[in-house]
Motif scaffolding. Structure first.
Motif, short mmCIF file in Angstrom:
data_model
loop_
_atom_site.label_atom_id
_atom_site.label_comp_id
_atom_site.label_asym_id
_atom_site.label_seq_id
_atom_site.Cartn_x
_atom_site.Cartn_y
_atom_site.Cartn_z
N LYS A 116 13.84 13.04 72.03
CA LYS A 116 15.21 13.27 71.65
C LYS A 116 15.67 11.71 71.10
O LYS A 116 16.76 11.28 71.55
N LYS A 117 14.70 10.99 70.29
CA LYS A 117 15.11 9.81 69.90
C LYS A 117 15.32 9.74 68.27
O LYS A 117 14.96 8.95 67.47
N THR A 118 15.64 10.99 67.65
CA THR A 118 16.00 11.33 66.30
C THR A 118 17.58 11.38 65.87
O THR A 118 18.22 11.91 66.98
N GLU A 119 17.97 10.98 64.95
CA GLU A 119 19.27 11.21 64.62
C GLU A 119 19.59 11.58 63.14
O GLU A 119 19.09 10.67 62.41
N GLN A 120 20.12 12.53 62.65
CA GLN A 120 20.37 12.77 61.34
C GLN A 120 21.84 12.56 60.86
O GLN A 120 22.67 12.71 61.50
N ILE A 121 21.92 11.71 59.92
CA ILE A 121 23.12 10.93 59.62
C ILE A 121 23.85 12.03 58.45
O ILE A 121 23.16 12.20 57.31
N GLY A 122 24.72 12.60 58.77
CA GLY A 122 25.76 13.34 57.68
C GLY A 122 24.82 14.61 57.53
O GLY A 122 23.91 15.01 58.34
N ASP A 123 25.79 15.40 56.75
CA ASP A 123 25.23 16.73 56.29
C ASP A 123 24.12 16.85 55.27
O ASP A 123 23.96 17.92 54.89
N GLU A 124 24.28 15.82 54.45
CA GLU A 124 23.36 15.56 52.99
C GLU A 124 21.94 15.87 53.29
O GLU A 124 21.46 15.48 54.24
N ASP A 125 21.24 16.13 52.09
CA ASP A 125 19.82 16.02 52.38
C ASP A 125 19.21 14.79 52.91
O ASP A 125 19.63 13.73 52.08
N CYS A 126 18.35 14.77 53.60
CA CYS A 126 17.71 13.39 53.85
C CYS A 126 16.65 12.85 52.88
O CYS A 126 16.05 13.78 52.21
N LYS A 127 16.68 11.58 52.63
CA LYS A 127 15.95 11.19 51.59
C LYS A 127 15.22 9.89 52.13
O LYS A 127 14.15 9.58 51.49
N SER A 128 15.45 9.43 53.40
CA SER A 128 14.61 8.32 53.94
C SER A 128 14.42 8.55 55.52
O SER A 128 15.35 9.22 56.20
N LEU A 129 13.65 7.83 56.11
CA LEU A 129 13.44 7.85 57.61
C LEU A 129 13.56 6.32 57.68
O LEU A 129 12.88 5.36 57.31
N VAL A 130 14.48 6.02 58.92
CA VAL A 130 14.60 4.42 59.26
C VAL A 130 14.23 4.34 60.58
O VAL A 130 14.69 5.13 61.49
N VAL A 131 13.35 3.76 60.81
CA VAL A 131 12.75 3.65 62.20
C VAL A 131 13.23 2.28 62.98
O VAL A 131 12.97 1.01 62.36
N THR A 132 13.73 2.50 63.98
CA THR A 132 14.34 1.14 64.92
C THR A 132 13.51 1.22 66.08
O THR A 132 12.78 2.05 66.42
N LYS A 133 13.97 0.18 66.79
CA LYS A 133 13.39 0.09 68.47
C LYS A 133 13.46 1.02 68.97
O LYS A 133 12.92 1.52 70.01
N SER A 134 14.55 1.92 69.01
CA SER A 134 15.10 2.98 69.93
C SER A 134 15.15 4.28 69.33
O SER A 134 15.28 5.22 70.08
N LYS A 135 15.19 4.41 68.01
CA LYS A 135 15.43 5.58 67.18
C LYS A 135 14.90 5.94 65.77
O LYS A 135 14.57 4.72 65.42
N VAL A 136 14.93 6.99 65.25
CA VAL A 136 14.32 7.36 64.04
C VAL A 136 15.55 8.15 63.38
O VAL A 136 15.94 9.26 63.92
N TYR A 137 16.35 7.56 62.40
CA TYR A 137 17.34 8.00 61.81
C TYR A 137 16.75 8.83 60.32
O TYR A 137 16.00 7.97 59.57
N TYR A 138 17.54 9.89 60.43
CA TYR A 138 17.20 10.75 58.91
C TYR A 138 18.26 10.17 58.09
O TYR A 138 19.44 10.74 58.21
N SER A 139 18.16 9.50 57.08
CA SER A 139 19.22 8.90 56.19
C SER A 139 19.59 9.64 54.71
O SER A 139 18.53 9.97 54.05
N PRO A 140 20.54 9.68 54.44
CA PRO A 140 20.88 10.55 53.05
C PRO A 140 20.74 9.36 51.63
O PRO A 140 20.81 9.77 50.83
N ILE A 141 20.60 8.19 52.31
CA ILE A 141 20.37 7.01 51.32
C ILE A 141 18.84 7.14 50.85
O ILE A 141 17.88 6.96 51.95
N SER A 142 18.18 6.68 49.71
CA SER A 142 17.03 6.43 49.39
C SER A 142 16.58 5.30 49.97
O SER A 142 17.22 4.33 50.44
N SER A 143 15.00 5.46 50.20
CA SER A 143 14.43 4.18 50.85
C SER A 143 14.53 2.91 50.13
O SER A 143 14.58 2.06 50.50
#
Length: 82
Positions: free
Chosen positions: A42-69
């Motif tokens: 449970k260390k993932t988070e989807q940002i917003g409702d838009e289609d995900c374009k990138s994965l951002v890996v941090t020390k504590s989570k993986v974010y699904y971002s709608p902004i391109s890598s």
């Protein structure tokens, strides 16, 4: 310094480990295993409702971002070089 990942999500630049295009999620066995473990823990988070374009890996989570890598990498690079 902070990096805006989309929506209302902002992270500290010091927390950033990596930024990947969303296609990496399906392109290798190792990345699939990494994402599956993050989901299980449970260390993932989807940002917003838009289609995900990138994965951002941090020390504590993986974010699904709608902004391109590419855009996120430019933002991070600007912060780190200033």
């Amino acid at each position: 310094m902070f990096i805006h990942l989309g929506g209302e999500k902002i992270i500290r630049a010091s927390e950033l480990i990596a930024i990947f295009d969303i296609s990496i999620e399906k392109s290798s066995k190792i990345s699939k295993q990494f994402i599956q473990q993050a989901l299980k823990d449970k260390k993932t988070e989807q940002i917003g409702d838009e289609d995900c374009k990138s994965l951002v890996v941090t020390k504590s989570k993986v974010y699904y971002s709608p902004i391109s890598s590419t855009t996120l990498k430019k933002r991070a690079h600007q912060l780190l070089t200033n």
